[in-house]
Design a protein around this motif. Structure first.
Motif, PDB file in Angstrom:
ATOM      1  N   MET A  38       4.447   5.728  -6.256  1.00 55.14           N
ATOM      2  CA  MET A  38       5.359   6.484  -5.396  1.00 55.14           C
ATOM      3  C   MET A  38       4.604   7.532  -4.585  1.00 55.14           C
ATOM      4  N   VAL A  39       3.712   8.269  -5.245  1.00 50.31           N
ATOM      5  CA  VAL A  39       2.948   9.316  -4.566  1.00 50.31           C
ATOM      6  C   VAL A  39       1.992   8.714  -3.543  1.00 50.31           C
ATOM      7  N   ILE A  40       1.326   7.628  -3.911  1.00 47.77           N
ATOM      8  CA  ILE A  40       0.403   6.961  -2.987  1.00 47.77           C
ATOM      9  C   ILE A  40       1.158   6.462  -1.752  1.00 47.77           C
TER      10      ILE A  40
ATOM     11  N   ASN B  88      12.648  -0.461   0.688  1.00 47.81           N
ATOM     12  CA  ASN B  88      12.501   0.076  -0.666  1.00 47.81           C
ATOM     13  C   ASN B  88      13.853   0.424  -1.278  1.00 47.81           C
ATOM     14  N   VAL B  89      14.696   1.103  -0.498  1.00 49.21           N
ATOM     15  CA  VAL B  89      16.008   1.522  -1.008  1.00 49.21           C
ATOM     16  C   VAL B  89      16.901   0.321  -1.307  1.00 49.21           C
TER      17      VAL B  89
ATOM     18  N   SER C 187      10.197  -2.028  -6.866  1.00 47.18           N
ATOM     19  CA  SER C 187      10.441  -1.639  -5.470  1.00 47.18           C
ATOM     20  C   SER C 187       9.237  -0.908  -4.898  1.00 47.18           C
ATOM     21  N   ALA C 188       8.626  -0.032  -5.684  1.00 46.59           N
ATOM     22  CA  ALA C 188       7.457   0.714  -5.217  1.00 46.59           C
ATOM     23  C   ALA C 188       6.283  -0.223  -4.940  1.00 46.59           C
TER      24      ALA C 188
ATOM     25  N   LEU D 282       4.394  -0.746  -1.349  1.00 44.14           N
ATOM     26  CA  LEU D 282       2.952  -0.560  -1.202  1.00 44.14           C
ATOM     27  C   LEU D 282       2.319  -1.715  -0.434  1.00 44.14           C
ATOM     28  N   LEU D 283       2.768  -2.940  -0.701  1.00 38.04           N
ATOM     29  CA  LEU D 283       2.219  -4.105  -0.013  1.00 38.04           C
ATOM     30  C   LEU D 283       2.463  -4.019   1.491  1.00 38.04           C
ATOM     31  N   TYR D 284       3.663  -3.611   1.885  1.00 35.77           N
ATOM     32  CA  TYR D 284       3.979  -3.499   3.309  1.00 35.77           C
ATOM     33  C   TYR D 284       3.187  -2.372   3.975  1.00 35.77           C
ATOM     34  N   ILE D 285       2.934  -1.297   3.241  1.00 35.49           N
ATOM     35  CA  ILE D 285       2.147  -0.190   3.784  1.00 35.49           C
ATOM     36  C   ILE D 285       0.689  -0.613   3.985  1.00 35.49           C
ATOM     37  N   LEU D 286       0.143  -1.324   2.991  1.00 34.43           N
ATOM     38  CA  LEU D 286      -1.237  -1.810   3.119  1.00 34.43           C
ATOM     39  C   LEU D 286      -1.374  -2.754   4.309  1.00 34.43           C
ATOM     40  N   TYR D 287      -0.350  -3.567   4.539  1.00 33.08           N
ATOM     41  CA  TYR D 287      -0.357  -4.463   5.691  1.00 33.08           C
ATOM     42  C   TYR D 287      -0.482  -3.671   6.995  1.00 33.08           C
ATOM     43  N   PHE D 288       0.221  -2.527   7.064  1.00 33.18           N
ATOM     44  CA  PHE D 288       0.155  -1.703   8.274  1.00 33.18           C
ATOM     45  C   PHE D 288      -1.271  -1.226   8.538  1.00 33.18           C
ATOM     46  N   PHE D 289      -1.918  -0.674   7.522  1.00 36.19           N
ATOM     47  CA  PHE D 289      -3.244  -0.104   7.740  1.00 36.19           C
ATOM     48  C   PHE D 289      -4.314  -1.179   7.956  1.00 36.19           C
TER      49      PHE D 289
END
Length: 445
Positions: free
Chosen positions: A145-147, A171-172, A200-201, A205-212
């Motif tokens: 969650m924090v990451i 996520n929600v 959910s977290a 995280l997978l979708y966020i890593l895809y962005f970067f």
């Protein structure tokens, strides 16, 4: 970011950056409220009380995460304002590695501390069992969650807050669906709620890593040379957020300790339910702060100091308006809200009378929060830490240990309005000093 656009469209630019952040933060808070709804209706008031007893753990993780990420984002934002892209990326990679290591180590330490925490609170056996079932799983979820939140700050920092908003919507929705599946149909109780949060977290995280990896135009993953100076600056610059969240952790522990001894489990349950509204509102305010912070850092780093001040003033007006609107909603909807989570006449009456008193604090808390964000964004951690420690620790603890013993549950509800009002006086004093300092600099130049 473009200085000309910010100068000519201040309010619109703040809203452009803040609204996606606010939506993301509200969606994040709705996860907590949804968890509370399922726990209250399918586990009972003991379940709500048990989850609330562990909120100091959540605030502890947020304290460490925000200290590193807010401090790192502020440094990276000022570097971006001065067009130093290499430093931006170096700070980004070091910040995320530091966040990951710190939160994993924290999970291990907290896991070893669960039993001592329950012993100090003197929780009864049923509440203690629910507490352990829930937080053993959540100690796997909280670092993720924090990451995710830290990554989100950098996504907003490069001017793409809409992507993070979409990720939070996913996520929600996933969390609500899994809550319903695991609690309503599988009858896993609090374990089901915790597992839903964890899964959910991970997806988020997978979708966020895809962005970067594929979409980021500024911040990129890569090798970096660890810098002790950057770490010290990061921790110092984010120290006010650490103090603020750490203070929340300590104060929440104090709240639970005092309420359990003066009122009992019913009091903790009522405080938990009222806390959901306070939590949602605080997420709105943090959303405004997170939206305005990169703009303030950027303009201040570009030597446009008075533009940064104007951005703060406009944001303060927005949060004051938001506080007044939420207070009006509470005045008209308190009876309905009090019966939403549990079926207990005693708890419902506590919530109905208490939420109105508590909501008065919303008129003051927004300005205090934005003032703290402002000082962090311009690299003045001391002033930000003073505000955060006053409202989250010093004044708050004095009120917690005096008002409930004098006025019972009414004293519990009075703690927040009195704390925020007294802190507002302090915030205005520090803002006044900063304004005089900037005026002197303008005169000298």
């Amino acid at each position: 970011m473009n200085l000309e656009n910010i100068q000519s469209n201040k309010m619109r630019t703040i809203l452009q950056f803040s609204i996606p952040s606010i939506i993301a933060m509200i969606l994040t808070s709705l996860i907590t409220v949804t968890d509370g709804f399922f726990i209250g209706n399918f586990v009972g008031k003991e379940g709500l009380a048990a989850i609330n007893l562990g909120l100091p753990i959540v605030y502890l993780f947020l304290a460490v995460g925000l200290m590193v990420s807010v401090g790192g984002v502020a440094i990276a934002g000022m570097a971006l304002g001065s067009n130093d892209i290499n430093k931006c990326n170096s700070v980004f990679n070091q910040t995320m590695c530091t966040t990951m290591v710190a939160t994993i180590l924290l999970s291990v330490i907290v896991w070893l501390s669960l039993d001592p925490m329950l012993h100090i609170l003197n929780a009864d056996s049923q509440v203690a069992m629910i507490f352990t079932d829930y937080y053993v799983i959540m100690l796997l979820e909280l670092p993720i969650m924090v990451i995710n939140a830290s990554f989100g700050m950098f996504i907003r920092g490069e001017g793409k807050p809409q992507y993070f908003m979409k990720v939070n919507i996913l996520n929600v929705l996933l969390n609500i669906l899994l809550d319903y599946l695991f609690v309503r149909w599988f009858a896993w109780g609090v374990k089901g709620v915790a597992v839903a949060s964890l899964l959910s977290a991970l997806v988020t995280l997978l979708y966020i890593l895809y962005f970067f990896i594929n979409k980021s135009s500024v911040y990129k993953f890569g090798r970096f040379t660890f810098s002790g100076d950057v770490l010290c600056s990061t921790l110092l610059n984010g120290s006010s957020e650490f103090v603020g969240e750490m203070s929340m952790s300590i104060s929440m522990f104090a709240y639970n300790y005092v309420i359990l001894r003066n009122i009992g489990v019913d009091g903790v349950t009522a405080f938990t339910i009222v806390g959901y509204i306070a939590y949602i509102f605080s997420m709105v305010i943090i959303g405004f702060g997170q939206g305005a912070s990169p703009l303030i850092s950027f303009t201040y780093g570009a030597e446009e100091h008075f533009l940064a001040v104007n951005l703060r003033k406009i944001t303060n007006f927005m949060v004051l308006t938001a506080g007044a609107m939420v207070l009006l909603l509470v005045l008209f909807g308190s009876r309905w809200y009090s019966s939403l989570f549990v079926k207990s006449a005693v708890v419902e009456q506590m919530v109905h009378s208490g939420v109105i008193i508590y909501a008065v604090s919303f008129l003051f808390s927004g300005i205090n929060t934005i003032s703290s964000f402002y000082f962090t964004s311009i690299g003045k951690a001391k002033e930000s830490a003073i505000i955060s420690s006053a409202r989250g620790l010093v004044i708050l603890l004095i009120c917690i240990f005096t008002l409930p013993s004098l006025f019972g549950m009414t004293g519990v509800w009075l703690v927040s309005p009195i704390t925020e009002f007294l802190t507002l006086i302090l915030s205005l004093f520090l803002i006044g000093k900063e304004s005089k300092y900037l005026s002197r600099r303008l005169t000298q130049s």
